[in-house]
Design a protein around this motif. Structure first.
Motif, PDB file in Angstrom:
ATOM      1  N   THR A 169     -52.764 -10.714  11.974  1.00  0.00           N
ATOM      2  CA  THR A 169     -53.416 -11.686  12.787  1.00  0.00           C
ATOM      3  C   THR A 169     -53.707 -11.217  14.319  1.00  0.00           C
ATOM      4  O   THR A 169     -52.835 -10.834  15.001  1.00  0.00           O
ATOM      5  N   HIS A 170     -55.157 -11.287  14.361  1.00  0.00           N
ATOM      6  CA  HIS A 170     -55.488 -10.477  15.696  1.00  0.00           C
ATOM      7  C   HIS A 170     -56.751 -11.434  16.271  1.00  0.00           C
ATOM      8  O   HIS A 170     -57.759 -11.471  15.591  1.00  0.00           O
ATOM      9  N   LEU A 171     -56.664 -11.556  17.619  1.00  0.00           N
ATOM     10  CA  LEU A 171     -57.993 -12.608  18.075  1.00  0.00           C
ATOM     11  C   LEU A 171     -59.184 -11.528  18.329  1.00  0.00           C
ATOM     12  O   LEU A 171     -60.316 -12.015  18.236  1.00  0.00           O
ATOM     13  N   ALA A 172     -58.916 -10.308  18.229  1.00  0.00           N
ATOM     14  CA  ALA A 172     -60.087  -9.326  18.244  1.00  0.00           C
ATOM     15  C   ALA A 172     -60.510  -8.921  16.779  1.00  0.00           C
ATOM     16  O   ALA A 172     -61.351  -7.967  16.483  1.00  0.00           O
ATOM     17  N   ALA A 173     -59.735  -9.409  15.600  1.00  0.00           N
ATOM     18  CA  ALA A 173     -60.227  -9.238  14.361  1.00  0.00           C
ATOM     19  C   ALA A 173     -61.654  -9.563  14.099  1.00  0.00           C
ATOM     20  O   ALA A 173     -62.211 -10.681  14.399  1.00  0.00           O
ATOM     21  N   ALA A 174     -62.461  -8.937  13.086  1.00  0.00           N
ATOM     22  CA  ALA A 174     -63.678  -9.346  12.848  1.00  0.00           C
ATOM     23  C   ALA A 174     -63.669  -9.999  11.494  1.00  0.00           C
ATOM     24  O   ALA A 174     -64.770 -10.526  11.181  1.00  0.00           O
ATOM     25  N   HIS A 175     -62.695  -9.996  10.800  1.00  0.00           N
ATOM     26  CA  HIS A 175     -62.469 -10.662   9.532  1.00  0.00           C
ATOM     27  C   HIS A 175     -62.179 -12.321   9.556  1.00  0.00           C
ATOM     28  O   HIS A 175     -60.966 -12.448  10.072  1.00  0.00           O
ATOM     29  N   ASP A 176     -63.115 -12.888   8.783  1.00  0.00           N
ATOM     30  CA  ASP A 176     -62.484 -14.322   8.774  1.00  0.00           C
ATOM     31  C   ASP A 176     -61.217 -14.470   7.740  1.00  0.00           C
ATOM     32  O   ASP A 176     -61.438 -13.939   6.644  1.00  0.00           O
ATOM     33  N   ALA A 200     -51.466  -8.856  -3.501  1.00  0.00           N
ATOM     34  CA  ALA A 200     -49.915  -8.884  -3.413  1.00  0.00           C
ATOM     35  C   ALA A 200     -49.267  -7.707  -4.050  1.00  0.00           C
ATOM     36  O   ALA A 200     -49.812  -6.854  -4.471  1.00  0.00           O
ATOM     37  N   PRO A 201     -47.625  -7.556  -3.359  1.00  0.00           N
ATOM     38  CA  PRO A 201     -47.383  -8.426  -2.469  1.00  0.00           C
ATOM     39  C   PRO A 201     -48.011  -8.238  -1.074  1.00  0.00           C
ATOM     40  O   PRO A 201     -48.352  -7.194  -0.596  1.00  0.00           O
ATOM     41  N   VAL A 202     -47.939  -9.424  -0.370  1.00  0.00           N
ATOM     42  CA  VAL A 202     -48.478  -9.664   1.063  1.00  0.00           C
ATOM     43  C   VAL A 202     -47.352  -9.660   2.190  1.00  0.00           C
ATOM     44  O   VAL A 202     -46.444 -10.448   1.936  1.00  0.00           O
ATOM     45  N   LEU A 203     -47.486  -8.468   3.201  1.00  0.00           N
ATOM     46  CA  LEU A 203     -46.624  -8.640   4.271  1.00  0.00           C
ATOM     47  C   LEU A 203     -47.672  -9.213   5.444  1.00  0.00           C
ATOM     48  O   LEU A 203     -48.744  -8.759   5.840  1.00  0.00           O
ATOM     49  N   LEU A 204     -47.405 -10.321   6.019  1.00  0.00           N
ATOM     50  CA  LEU A 204     -48.176 -11.087   6.925  1.00  0.00           C
ATOM     51  C   LEU A 204     -47.552 -10.688   8.420  1.00  0.00           C
ATOM     52  O   LEU A 204     -46.229 -11.021   8.602  1.00  0.00           O
ATOM     53  N   LEU A 205     -47.960 -10.192   9.301  1.00  0.00           N
ATOM     54  CA  LEU A 205     -47.793  -9.894  10.566  1.00  0.00           C
ATOM     55  C   LEU A 205     -48.273 -10.645  11.765  1.00  0.00           C
ATOM     56  O   LEU A 205     -49.525 -10.655  11.744  1.00  0.00           O
ATOM     57  N   MET A 206     -47.539 -11.444  12.736  1.00  0.00           N
ATOM     58  CA  MET A 206     -47.744 -12.275  13.397  1.00  0.00           C
ATOM     59  C   MET A 206     -47.586 -11.855  14.791  1.00  0.00           C
ATOM     60  O   MET A 206     -46.294 -11.490  14.880  1.00  0.00           O
ATOM     61  N   GLY A 207     -48.346 -12.142  16.040  1.00  0.00           N
ATOM     62  CA  GLY A 207     -47.869 -11.350  17.317  1.00  0.00           C
ATOM     63  C   GLY A 207     -47.022 -12.501  17.998  1.00  0.00           C
ATOM     64  O   GLY A 207     -47.040 -13.896  17.658  1.00  0.00           O
ATOM     65  N   SER A 208     -46.595 -12.181  19.183  1.00  0.00           N
ATOM     66  CA  SER A 208     -45.652 -13.117  20.050  1.00  0.00           C
ATOM     67  C   SER A 208     -46.860 -14.215  20.548  1.00  0.00           C
ATOM     68  O   SER A 208     -47.871 -14.049  20.836  1.00  0.00           O
ATOM     69  N   GLU A 209     -46.022 -15.219  20.970  1.00  0.00           N
ATOM     70  CA  GLU A 209     -46.674 -16.308  21.728  1.00  0.00           C
ATOM     71  C   GLU A 209     -47.374 -15.734  22.984  1.00  0.00           C
ATOM     72  O   GLU A 209     -48.389 -16.260  23.309  1.00  0.00           O
ATOM     73  N   ALA A 231     -50.918 -21.010  13.312  1.00  0.00           N
ATOM     74  CA  ALA A 231     -51.576 -19.953  13.060  1.00  0.00           C
ATOM     75  C   ALA A 231     -50.842 -19.457  11.566  1.00  0.00           C
ATOM     76  O   ALA A 231     -51.365 -19.120  10.418  1.00  0.00           O
ATOM     77  N   THR A 232     -49.514 -19.134  11.571  1.00  0.00           N
ATOM     78  CA  THR A 232     -48.714 -18.684  10.743  1.00  0.00           C
ATOM     79  C   THR A 232     -48.777 -19.564   9.515  1.00  0.00           C
ATOM     80  O   THR A 232     -48.908 -19.238   8.415  1.00  0.00           O
ATOM     81  N   SER A 233     -48.933 -20.967   9.506  1.00  0.00           N
ATOM     82  CA  SER A 233     -48.913 -21.835   8.526  1.00  0.00           C
ATOM     83  C   SER A 233     -50.202 -21.645   7.749  1.00  0.00           C
ATOM     84  O   SER A 233     -50.329 -21.627   6.569  1.00  0.00           O
ATOM     85  N   LEU A 234     -51.091 -21.681   8.917  1.00  0.00           N
ATOM     86  CA  LEU A 234     -52.598 -21.632   7.997  1.00  0.00           C
ATOM     87  C   LEU A 234     -52.901 -20.285   7.200  1.00  0.00           C
ATOM     88  O   LEU A 234     -53.203 -20.431   6.444  1.00  0.00           O
ATOM     89  N   MET A 235     -52.276 -19.231   7.729  1.00  0.00           N
ATOM     90  CA  MET A 235     -52.229 -18.143   7.193  1.00  0.00           C
ATOM     91  C   MET A 235     -51.267 -17.953   5.669  1.00  0.00           C
ATOM     92  O   MET A 235     -51.859 -17.630   4.584  1.00  0.00           O
ATOM     93  N   LEU A 236     -50.257 -18.649   5.608  1.00  0.00           N
ATOM     94  CA  LEU A 236     -49.550 -18.816   4.592  1.00  0.00           C
ATOM     95  C   LEU A 236     -50.069 -19.450   3.637  1.00  0.00           C
ATOM     96  O   LEU A 236     -50.214 -19.085   2.416  1.00  0.00           O
ATOM     97  N   TYR A 237     -50.852 -20.666   3.838  1.00  0.00           N
ATOM     98  CA  TYR A 237     -51.403 -21.488   2.852  1.00  0.00           C
ATOM     99  C   TYR A 237     -52.725 -20.790   2.343  1.00  0.00           C
ATOM    100  O   TYR A 237     -52.898 -21.087   1.179  1.00  0.00           O
ATOM    101  N   GLU A 238     -53.393 -20.186   2.935  1.00  0.00           N
ATOM    102  CA  GLU A 238     -54.798 -19.340   2.521  1.00  0.00           C
ATOM    103  C   GLU A 238     -53.866 -18.094   1.595  1.00  0.00           C
ATOM    104  O   GLU A 238     -54.648 -17.990   0.685  1.00  0.00           O
ATOM    105  N   ILE A 239     -53.087 -17.488   1.686  1.00  0.00           N
ATOM    106  CA  ILE A 239     -52.534 -16.386   1.151  1.00  0.00           C
ATOM    107  C   ILE A 239     -52.011 -16.773  -0.205  1.00  0.00           C
ATOM    108  O   ILE A 239     -52.294 -16.345  -1.352  1.00  0.00           O
ATOM    109  N   ALA A 240     -51.246 -18.178  -0.258  1.00  0.00           N
ATOM    110  CA  ALA A 240     -50.666 -18.653  -1.446  1.00  0.00           C
ATOM    111  C   ALA A 240     -51.668 -19.514  -2.183  1.00  0.00           C
ATOM    112  O   ALA A 240     -51.181 -20.467  -3.054  1.00  0.00           O
ATOM    113  N   ARG A 241     -52.796 -19.879  -1.607  1.00  0.00           N
ATOM    114  CA  ARG A 241     -53.830 -20.810  -2.132  1.00  0.00           C
ATOM    115  C   ARG A 241     -53.892 -20.793  -3.562  1.00  0.00           C
ATOM    116  O   ARG A 241     -53.564 -22.074  -4.025  1.00  0.00           O
ATOM    117  N   GLU A 242     -53.894 -20.018  -4.271  1.00  0.00           N
ATOM    118  CA  GLU A 242     -54.248 -20.050  -5.797  1.00  0.00           C
ATOM    119  C   GLU A 242     -52.965 -20.448  -6.383  1.00  0.00           C
ATOM    120  O   GLU A 242     -52.938 -21.183  -7.424  1.00  0.00           O
TER     121      GLU A 242
END
Ligand SMILES: C[S@@+](CC[C@H](N)C(=O)[O-])C[C@H]1O[C@@H](n2cnc3c(N)ncnc32)[C@H](O)[C@@H]1O
Length: 277
Positions: A206-213, A221-230, A262-273
């Motif tokens: 997850t990155h603030l400069a990313a272009a993908h929504d 799958a399997p998904v490795l989700l990488l989050m930055g520091s505060e 942000a992590t929770s939103l990502m997890l819910y999107e990845i696990a949506r199905e």
């Protein structure tokens, strides 16, 4: 190195703040003491029942003497005694000192920390989701993330580099018992990158400069989700390790979301199905 205390099974009443167990529990506020003893504190009857259900056993249980009248507290006390824990009956004012707050829960337990290993690629379960946090600073965020990881049935969390302590009281409190159900791994950047190189699925950063929504990606799958520091966010080295970078759109004038949100939103999107009511 502080010696692991020699514990004595059985129940006894404690009144003095100078008691050595009382001093130990209070000292577990300090990260240095948690590191040296490998112990940590968890508070509250329902959290301790979660620990029991997850197969943990306390080394020490401190409880209000009068709380034994409550069935759930009596159940926890029986379990702790049966597990050979040292049980301390204390007054409300002493429990407040042990918990470091004025309105403490009716009991607290001292447990041994558990650290998991990075799982081998072949050992990942089908559809696994792992979360990797780069140097998270805020224990409240870390505890909240543990809770969200459990909520979506993700597999565990990797703490990369200098992380805050998942076994601090603040993190344990915020996790609301999830610390007992979510495997936690510590890894240096080099070990993490070597593990990531074997990852058989998607590595999403997850990155603030990313272009993908983040809502417009089919997560493989399997998904490795990488989050930055505060503070600084993902370092370039770890951002380069991702197979894809995504962003969570934001309106308003803010620069970023809170890490746990942000992590929770990502997890819910990845696990949506897979998540159904
Ligand atoms: C508080 S933010 C750090 C912001 C940091 N100043 C930066 O420039 O990246 C902590 C982490 O949460 C995630 N995050 C927060 N808001 C995000 C957003 N809108 N889109 C994607 N990730 C976000 C990213 O992983 C980020 O590194």
């Amino acid at each position: 190195m502080r010696a692991r205390p020699e514990l004595r099974a059985g129940t006894r009443a404690i009144t003095s703040t100078q008691n050595e167990r009382v001093k130990l529990i209070r000292a577990l506020e300090m990260r240095k003491v948690r590191r040296e003893t490998g112990l940590f504190v968890a508070e509250g009857t329902s959290v301790l029942l979660t620990a029991r259900a997850a197969g943990w056993e306390p080394k020490i249980l401190a409880l209000l003497a009068e709380s034994r009248d409550k069935p759930s507290a009596a159940e926890v006390a029986r379990w702790a005694e049966g597990a050979g824990a040292e049980c301390l009956e204390v007054s409300a004012s002493l429990l407040a000192k042990l918990a470091g707050k004025d309105n403490p829960q009716s009991m607290l337990g001292v447990f041994e920390q558990r650290w998991a290993r990075l799982p081998a690629a072949g050992a990942l379960r089908q559809g696994a989701i792992w979360v990797a946090l780069e140097a998270p600073r805020d224990p409240g965020n870390l505890g909240t993330i543990l809770r969200s990881i459990e909520a979506v049935a993700a597999s565990g969390v990797v703490l990369i580099e200098q992380s805050c302590d998942p076994y601090s009281r603040e993190a344990v409190r915020a996790s609301m018992g999830s610390i007992f159900n979510v495997p936690v791994v510590r890894a240096e950047v080099a070990a993490f990158l070597a593990w990531r190189a074997q990852w058989p699925g998607e590595v999403v950063g997850t990155h603030l400069a990313a272009a993908h929504d983040f809502r417009q990606v089919a997560y493989r799958a399997p998904v490795l989700l990488l989050m930055g520091s505060e503070g600084p966010g993902l370092t370039p080295e770890l951002a380069r390790a991702c197979s894809r970078l995504v962003k969570i759109p934001m309106a308003g004038t803010l620069n970023s979301l809170n890490l746990a949100v942000a992590t929770s939103l990502m997890l819910y999107e990845i696990a949506r199905e897979r998540l159904q009511l």
